[in-house]
Design a protein around this motif. Structure first.
Motif, PDB file in Angstrom:
ATOM      1  N   ALA A   1       1.003  -0.843   0.400  1.00 35.64           N
ATOM      2  CA  ALA A   1      -0.263   0.036  -0.123  1.00 35.64           C
ATOM      3  C   ALA A   1       0.814   1.554  -0.087  1.00 35.64           C
ATOM      4  O   ALA A   1       0.567   2.261  -1.005  1.00 35.64           O
ATOM      5  CB  ALA A   1      -0.905  -0.064   1.240  1.00 35.64           C
ATOM      6  N   LYS A   2       1.730   0.931   0.616  1.00 33.99           N
ATOM      7  CA  LYS A   2       2.590   2.241   0.795  1.00 33.99           C
ATOM      8  C   LYS A   2       3.837   2.425  -0.501  1.00 33.99           C
ATOM      9  O   LYS A   2       3.748   3.610  -0.994  1.00 33.99           O
ATOM     10  CB  LYS A   2       3.819   2.029   1.688  1.00 33.99           C
ATOM     11  CG  LYS A   2       2.894   2.506   3.448  1.00 33.99           C
ATOM     12  CD  LYS A   2       4.284   1.164   3.955  1.00 33.99           C
ATOM     13  CE  LYS A   2       3.904   1.566   5.925  1.00 33.99           C
ATOM     14  NZ  LYS A   2       4.973   0.970   6.894  1.00 33.99           N
ATOM     15  N   LYS A   3       4.046   1.147  -0.905  1.00 37.34           N
ATOM     16  CA  LYS A   3       4.680   2.184  -2.322  1.00 37.34           C
ATOM     17  C   LYS A   3       3.574   2.166  -3.111  1.00 37.34           C
ATOM     18  O   LYS A   3       4.227   3.028  -4.351  1.00 37.34           O
ATOM     19  CB  LYS A   3       5.266  -0.167  -2.364  1.00 37.34           C
ATOM     20  CG  LYS A   3       5.764   0.199  -4.462  1.00 37.34           C
ATOM     21  CD  LYS A   3       6.716  -1.019  -5.064  1.00 37.34           C
ATOM     22  CE  LYS A   3       7.059  -0.719  -6.162  1.00 37.34           C
ATOM     23  NZ  LYS A   3       6.861  -0.311  -7.182  1.00 37.34           N
ATOM     24  N   ARG A   4       2.541   1.616  -3.700  1.00 40.60           N
ATOM     25  CA  ARG A   4       1.817   1.775  -4.337  1.00 40.60           C
ATOM     26  C   ARG A   4       0.967   3.759  -3.996  1.00 40.60           C
ATOM     27  O   ARG A   4       1.379   4.470  -5.596  1.00 40.60           O
ATOM     28  CB  ARG A   4       0.146   1.573  -4.497  1.00 40.60           C
ATOM     29  CG  ARG A   4      -0.575   1.723  -5.080  1.00 40.60           C
ATOM     30  CD  ARG A   4      -0.704   1.765  -6.617  1.00 40.60           C
ATOM     31  NE  ARG A   4      -1.192   2.006  -7.596  1.00 40.60           N
ATOM     32  CZ  ARG A   4      -1.205   2.618  -8.946  1.00 40.60           C
ATOM     33  NH1 ARG A   4      -0.780   2.166  -8.992  1.00 40.60           N
ATOM     34  NH2 ARG A   4      -2.131   2.149  -9.316  1.00 40.60           N
ATOM     35  N   ALA A   5       1.137   4.386  -2.698  1.00 43.37           N
ATOM     36  CA  ALA A   5       0.634   5.074  -3.030  1.00 43.37           C
ATOM     37  C   ALA A   5       1.878   6.150  -3.465  1.00 43.37           C
ATOM     38  O   ALA A   5       1.952   7.996  -3.943  1.00 43.37           O
ATOM     39  CB  ALA A   5       0.729   5.629  -0.935  1.00 43.37           C
ATOM     40  N   HIS A   6       3.240   6.006  -2.953  1.00 40.26           N
ATOM     41  CA  HIS A   6       4.146   6.772  -3.317  1.00 40.26           C
ATOM     42  C   HIS A   6       4.504   6.860  -4.895  1.00 40.26           C
ATOM     43  O   HIS A   6       4.938   7.506  -5.269  1.00 40.26           O
ATOM     44  CB  HIS A   6       5.282   5.354  -2.670  1.00 40.26           C
ATOM     45  CG  HIS A   6       6.974   6.283  -3.638  1.00 40.26           C
ATOM     46  ND1 HIS A   6       7.501   5.873  -4.611  1.00 40.26           N
ATOM     47  CD2 HIS A   6       7.721   7.608  -3.325  1.00 40.26           C
ATOM     48  CE1 HIS A   6       8.618   6.428  -5.312  1.00 40.26           C
ATOM     49  NE2 HIS A   6       9.035   7.458  -3.753  1.00 40.26           N
ATOM     50  N   ASP A   7       4.094   6.139  -5.722  1.00 38.36           N
ATOM     51  CA  ASP A   7       4.154   6.070  -7.330  1.00 38.36           C
ATOM     52  C   ASP A   7       3.146   6.698  -8.008  1.00 38.36           C
ATOM     53  O   ASP A   7       3.226   6.863  -8.858  1.00 38.36           O
ATOM     54  CB  ASP A   7       4.242   3.883  -7.512  1.00 38.36           C
ATOM     55  CG  ASP A   7       5.439   3.009  -7.510  1.00 38.36           C
ATOM     56  OD1 ASP A   7       6.444   4.110  -6.769  1.00 38.36           O
ATOM     57  OD2 ASP A   7       4.540   2.023  -7.787  1.00 38.36           O
ATOM     58  N   LEU A   8       1.967   6.465  -6.876  1.00 41.41           N
ATOM     59  CA  LEU A   8       1.018   7.645  -7.533  1.00 41.41           C
ATOM     60  C   LEU A   8       1.055   9.092  -7.654  1.00 41.41           C
ATOM     61  O   LEU A   8       1.244   9.494  -8.520  1.00 41.41           O
ATOM     62  CB  LEU A   8      -0.024   7.112  -7.148  1.00 41.41           C
ATOM     63  CG  LEU A   8      -0.650   5.844  -7.099  1.00 41.41           C
ATOM     64  CD1 LEU A   8      -2.660   5.223  -5.928  1.00 41.41           C
ATOM     65  CD2 LEU A   8      -2.065   5.691  -8.752  1.00 41.41           C
ATOM     66  N   ILE A   9       1.815   9.462  -6.247  1.00 40.36           N
ATOM     67  CA  ILE A   9       2.207  11.300  -5.664  1.00 40.36           C
ATOM     68  C   ILE A   9       3.177  11.364  -6.955  1.00 40.36           C
ATOM     69  O   ILE A   9       3.759  12.062  -7.072  1.00 40.36           O
ATOM     70  CB  ILE A   9       2.139  10.610  -4.339  1.00 40.36           C
ATOM     71  CG1 ILE A   9       0.889  10.874  -3.493  1.00 40.36           C
ATOM     72  CG2 ILE A   9       3.132  12.303  -4.304  1.00 40.36           C
ATOM     73  CD1 ILE A   9       1.199  10.574  -1.826  1.00 40.36           C
TER      74      ILE A   9
END
Length: 213
Positions: free
Chosen positions: A122-130
């Protein structure tokens, strides 16, 4: 397609692909597996393996190697599996004697459970989106007259909130059933998706697409 060599009801060998083999004192060519009829193969103790077992969902479960059983009434060999849930929680790595395993710095080595793995994703996905909007930050750094559009600021804040909500939901999953539910969409009567699964539900970037790099 796999086959089994059976003698007196006992499985001797499983063949995952055709091969030349000796049965009794006779050597049979590899094309015997595909050229002989089922009856001809059965006459020398070769039976098809039919995968009848139920495997687990590898996202959440560990499926054992197959156990083979000769089904004499149907002239076939069937499979079964043992399915075990993967652990949700972290645990210490230990050796064969149960002693804790330490890394080169003396820190306890950890087997990360499904919850920790899911939170990291989840943290990686958020980072990739931002990070798709990182160029806007660089632009402001190079040119102080520029600004980051409010739509982007709002979107990034929403993504951080989404990530926090997903992590909270993961932490709150009390058992495997609750954890699996985080990955399940709900559907309308016509089969269309009603609510996207919590771990896959992120704020829409529709209003900021023009700023994505």
């Amino acid at each position: 397609m796999a086959w089994a060599h059976v003698i007196d009801g006992n499985i001797q060998q499983i063949y995952q692909r055709p091969r030349s083999l000796v049965i009794g004192e006779v050597r049979y060519p590899s094309n015997m597996f595909t050229k002989y009829t089922d009856a001809e193969k059965a006459a020398i103790g070769i039976y098809p393996v039919v995968d009848t077992g139920t495997k687990g969902d590898n996202r959440f479960q560990i499926t054992s190697h197959p156990t083979y059983t000769f089904d004499s009434s149907n002239n076939r060999v069937t499979t079964s599996y043992t399915v075990t849930d993967k652990p949700l929680a972290d645990s210490n790595m230990v050796d064969a004697d149960g002693n804790n395993l330490l890394d080169m710095n003396g820190n306890q080595m950890i087997n990360y459970g499904l919850k920790s793995q899911a939170k990291e994703l989840a943290k990686k996905r958020a980072h990739d989106l931002i990070k798709r909007f990182g160029w806007l930050v660089q632009r402001v750094t190079m040119d102080s007259s520029q600004t980051i559009p409010s739509a982007v600021t709002t979107y990034c804040a929403n993504i951080r909130t989404d990530c926090a909500d997903i992590i909270t939901a993961i932490d709150n999953a009390s058992d495997m059933t609750a954890f699996k539910a985080l990955y399940q969409d709900t559907y309308n009567s016509d089969g269309s998706v009603d609510v996207v699964a919590r771990v896959n539900r992120w704020s829409s970037d529709e209003n900021v697409k023009t700023y994505i790099r």
